[in-house]
Design a protein around this motif. Sequence first.
Motif, mmCIF file in Angstrom:
data_model
loop_
_atom_site.group_PDB
_atom_site.id
_atom_site.type_symbol
_atom_site.label_atom_id
_atom_site.label_comp_id
_atom_site.label_asym_id
_atom_site.label_seq_id
_atom_site.Cartn_x
_atom_site.Cartn_y
_atom_site.Cartn_z
ATOM 1 N N GLU A 97 0.867 -1.040 -0.069
ATOM 2 C CA GLU A 97 0.085 0.010 0.014
ATOM 3 C C GLU A 97 0.793 1.245 -0.108
ATOM 4 O O GLU A 97 2.109 1.111 0.633
ATOM 5 C CB GLU A 97 -0.900 0.006 1.235
ATOM 6 C CG GLU A 97 -2.236 -0.352 1.252
ATOM 7 C CD GLU A 97 -2.985 0.386 0.257
ATOM 8 O OE1 GLU A 97 -2.839 1.476 -0.279
ATOM 9 O OE2 GLU A 97 -4.198 -0.086 -0.270
ATOM 10 N N ALA A 98 0.556 2.359 -0.464
ATOM 11 C CA ALA A 98 0.941 3.569 -0.461
ATOM 12 C C ALA A 98 0.683 4.332 0.688
ATOM 13 O O ALA A 98 1.558 5.150 1.298
ATOM 14 C CB ALA A 98 1.004 4.487 -1.671
ATOM 15 N N GLU A 99 -0.620 4.210 0.967
ATOM 16 C CA GLU A 99 -0.927 5.250 2.055
ATOM 17 C C GLU A 99 -0.990 4.622 3.547
ATOM 18 O O GLU A 99 -1.719 3.704 3.650
ATOM 19 C CB GLU A 99 -2.662 5.627 1.845
ATOM 20 C CG GLU A 99 -3.448 6.230 2.885
ATOM 21 C CD GLU A 99 -2.449 7.773 3.125
ATOM 22 O OE1 GLU A 99 -2.477 8.367 2.137
ATOM 23 O OE2 GLU A 99 -2.338 7.977 4.396
ATOM 24 N N GLY A 152 8.881 -4.774 8.728
ATOM 25 C CA GLY A 152 8.568 -5.103 7.251
ATOM 26 C C GLY A 152 9.694 -4.907 6.504
ATOM 27 O O GLY A 152 10.816 -4.948 6.558
ATOM 28 N N TYR A 153 9.333 -4.964 4.945
ATOM 29 C CA TYR A 153 10.204 -4.853 4.029
ATOM 30 C C TYR A 153 10.398 -3.238 3.556
ATOM 31 O O TYR A 153 9.963 -2.524 3.790
ATOM 32 C CB TYR A 153 10.088 -5.516 2.801
ATOM 33 C CG TYR A 153 9.952 -7.110 3.172
ATOM 34 C CD1 TYR A 153 10.897 -7.946 3.052
ATOM 35 C CD2 TYR A 153 8.698 -7.623 3.491
ATOM 36 C CE1 TYR A 153 10.902 -9.196 3.465
ATOM 37 C CE2 TYR A 153 8.608 -9.041 3.725
ATOM 38 C CZ TYR A 153 9.942 -9.690 3.877
ATOM 39 O OH TYR A 153 9.656 -11.239 3.835
ATOM 40 N N TYR A 154 11.753 -3.106 2.776
ATOM 41 C CA TYR A 154 12.284 -1.823 2.521
ATOM 42 C C TYR A 154 11.114 -0.798 1.827
ATOM 43 O O TYR A 154 11.004 0.284 2.011
ATOM 44 C CB TYR A 154 13.619 -1.591 1.954
ATOM 45 C CG TYR A 154 13.319 -2.318 0.801
ATOM 46 C CD1 TYR A 154 13.949 -3.462 0.378
ATOM 47 C CD2 TYR A 154 13.338 -1.432 -0.598
ATOM 48 C CE1 TYR A 154 13.913 -3.872 -0.959
ATOM 49 C CE2 TYR A 154 13.219 -2.067 -1.733
ATOM 50 C CZ TYR A 154 13.539 -3.257 -1.945
ATOM 51 O OH TYR A 154 13.480 -3.894 -3.122
ATOM 52 N N LEU A 169 8.451 4.452 2.672
ATOM 53 C CA LEU A 169 7.064 5.236 2.859
ATOM 54 C C LEU A 169 6.617 5.421 4.181
ATOM 55 O O LEU A 169 6.200 6.505 4.606
ATOM 56 C CB LEU A 169 5.881 4.534 1.943
ATOM 57 C CG LEU A 169 5.957 4.627 0.515
ATOM 58 C CD1 LEU A 169 4.819 4.086 0.093
ATOM 59 C CD2 LEU A 169 6.178 6.107 0.121
ATOM 60 N N PHE A 170 6.505 4.375 5.033
ATOM 61 C CA PHE A 170 6.132 4.467 6.506
ATOM 62 C C PHE A 170 6.935 5.439 7.043
ATOM 63 O O PHE A 170 6.261 6.354 7.818
ATOM 64 C CB PHE A 170 6.175 2.988 7.030
ATOM 65 C CG PHE A 170 5.691 3.022 8.538
ATOM 66 C CD1 PHE A 170 4.246 3.325 8.889
ATOM 67 C CD2 PHE A 170 6.334 2.931 9.627
ATOM 68 C CE1 PHE A 170 3.877 3.479 9.864
ATOM 69 C CE2 PHE A 170 6.161 3.116 10.706
ATOM 70 C CZ PHE A 170 4.699 3.252 11.047
ATOM 71 N N ILE A 171 8.383 5.350 7.082
ATOM 72 C CA ILE A 171 9.101 6.202 7.740
ATOM 73 C C ILE A 171 8.723 7.818 7.335
ATOM 74 O O ILE A 171 8.722 8.719 8.348
ATOM 75 C CB ILE A 171 10.614 5.824 7.699
ATOM 76 C CG1 ILE A 171 10.864 4.460 8.364
ATOM 77 C CG2 ILE A 171 11.512 6.768 8.171
ATOM 78 C CD1 ILE A 171 12.207 4.054 7.911
ATOM 79 N N ARG A 172 8.781 7.976 6.091
ATOM 80 C CA ARG A 172 8.435 9.107 5.526
ATOM 81 C C ARG A 172 7.285 9.624 6.035
ATOM 82 O O ARG A 172 6.995 10.735 6.503
ATOM 83 C CB ARG A 172 8.215 9.059 4.091
ATOM 84 C CG ARG A 172 8.091 10.450 3.157
ATOM 85 C CD ARG A 172 7.907 10.059 1.698
ATOM 86 N NE ARG A 172 7.764 11.393 1.063
ATOM 87 C CZ ARG A 172 8.980 12.042 0.818
ATOM 88 N NH1 ARG A 172 10.173 11.660 1.266
ATOM 89 N NH2 ARG A 172 8.836 13.248 -0.037
ATOM 90 N N GLN A 173 6.031 8.967 6.052
ATOM 91 C CA GLN A 173 4.562 9.261 6.570
ATOM 92 C C GLN A 173 4.767 9.615 8.143
ATOM 93 O O GLN A 173 4.008 10.544 8.544
ATOM 94 C CB GLN A 173 3.479 8.552 5.966
ATOM 95 C CG GLN A 173 3.525 8.612 4.498
ATOM 96 C CD GLN A 173 2.476 7.466 3.958
ATOM 97 O OE1 GLN A 173 1.624 7.023 4.665
ATOM 98 N NE2 GLN A 173 2.827 7.363 2.725
#
Lengths: 295, 372
Positions: free
Chosen positions: B204-206, B226-228, B233-237
């Motif tokens: 997912e992106a969101e 999880g995986y990179y 994205l998760f870290i960014r958000q």
Amino acid sequence: MSQLIWNGLFTGSFYALVALGYSMVYGIIRLLNFAHGDVYMLGAFIGYYCLTLLSGVTSGLPALLIVLVVAMLATGLAGVGIERLAYRPLRQAPRLAVLITAVGVSFSLEYGVRLIAGADPKVYPVRLDGQPVELLGARLTAEQLVLVAVAFVLMGALHTLVMRTRAGRAMRAIAADPKAAHLSGIEVGQVIARVFFLGSALAGAAGVMAGAYYGRIEFLMGFVIGLKAFTAAVIGGIGNLPGAMLGGLALGLLESFGTGLTGGEWRDVFAFGCLIVFLVARPQGILGEKAVVRM
Amino acid sequence: MKLRAAAILAVLLALPGCSGGLFGGGDDTSEIVLGMPVPLSGDSAAIGPYMRNGAQLAIDELNAKGGVLGRKLKLAAEDDACDPQTATAAATKLVSQKVVASVGGYCSGATLPTLPVFDRAKIPVVIPAANSDQLFEKKLPYVFLINSTGTQQAGTAVEWATKQSLSRVVVVHDNTSYSKNIADLTSAALKERSAGSVVITKGEAEHGPAVTAVRAKNPDLVYFTGYYADGGLFIRQLRQAGYTGKIMVADGSVDKQLITIAGQDKAQGVYATMTGLPEFTPGAEQWISKYKEKFGSEPGPYSTQSYDAVRLVADALTRAASTDGDKLRKALEETKAFPMFSGPLSFTPQHTLAVSGFVILEVKGSRFELVK
């Protein structure tokens, strides 16, 4: 609470943009165009390559707006091409044949892009993420607001086009009764092509916006959003344009509140659970009318 | 109908077997084929080539010295796409190619269903990367893990959190076998210092809902297992949403792409639990330059482990003096202090590493660096 609402509206506006194309195509030729989510992916990739080309010339928001328009034109034309190559020859074929073709087109797009661009996720050269500001208890960025505004402008433009112009009237006429429309001198083939152009352009726009906002794109990114957009279209009433917009926003909110209550692993369960509930309890959706049996 | 099925079967059998030839089964001068299911497509596609190249390097070195048991070695890498179904198909194909052993396996979720396929065919599997506890919980006799296990990784993370006196840890996983395993083990080991777990959807992106849930728990450390591709994205958000505490990721997220996707500014100071990378291994400079010369790129995560997996199998083949699955398995079990990048290897009765090799890394600039 307001954070949940904002999250929901934000993802919901993406769903709505993609759902519109689904709904328009279904409204006019009764086809569930399963390749629609992949047109969204195509838009993201076209945007990616355009931005990479432009990176020396200009960057930031202006570059992104130019690219948005280019990608919309390109995906619009791709949509027309898909219709011409894959769906038009099957206009008289049983609906199942066209549906399966749509699945085939979806795979062709996915793995075609994979052949050209590779399977690795790509990172967008322009990224939209300013400093978040606190508004009524929700954290949001100016860029998010711009994206939502662009989405609403596009939806508004489409609505005006369909409801207020001659071309839009022809589309509505075909949706109501293709044979009678044909008999009254409407170029059915041309209008259908136009519908594909508009729907695909909107999906392409959503793709570029998602790429610029999230920053990561890959060739399978259209699959889930395609299903979600389909769900949104059904919730709103498939074939009904305000319904598709409403359905997209409703699905975004449902997901946001659903995951807020139960945890992230339940999001898709929630979304597709809603699809089943609607299909059983109110198959015509929120704004749809009871289906009339067609000859 | 039967005839056609037989014909298709014959073609299928003939296609992959070309190297040894259809009649090469009993021929002692034919190549010894090692199978390797790794992700070459999908969202972990960046890792597969690192592993394949590492294994290929070992094979070329061994062949240059005359091969094993007087026969040349050959690598058959198959794409598992980090997907259970694709992986099972790849494993079945490798079994039909009569591989002597498998030296692949990155995503635990995709590796898990391949294990019974190899095990039934009595083909030993030496897994270089995948490390969920589920992989050895079934006690399949032909399965060996040379990466440290989920328990060992969780232990390393908890030990570090204790040293940093962090007291509210939220673990975030993507519900795949590898990810959930480490998350659950970490939560359990943290006891009252665990502030709960949050799940994201892989691919997912969101991640807005997950980010909101994490922030609501008010943690001082977020451990993402999880995986990179998702991790970036998760870290960014998470950072965008205003989280200022510490972030740590597990070995599935250790890749330069994590930093690119998250954005270099947002990835600064992200910690990671990781098994030894070649650039942190003393005396590995020569190995790295050999790798670069051959493949024109830097080695990456699990290049060394894959290199070691091939060497281990070659060593066991020599000791077993046979390519027979049972004898090879026995030789693998008897491995004593086999020299690897991550240290001398011996197996526990569960076929896992007797000594863990996890270290802590930190993102500095555009790369992961070892924390002293």
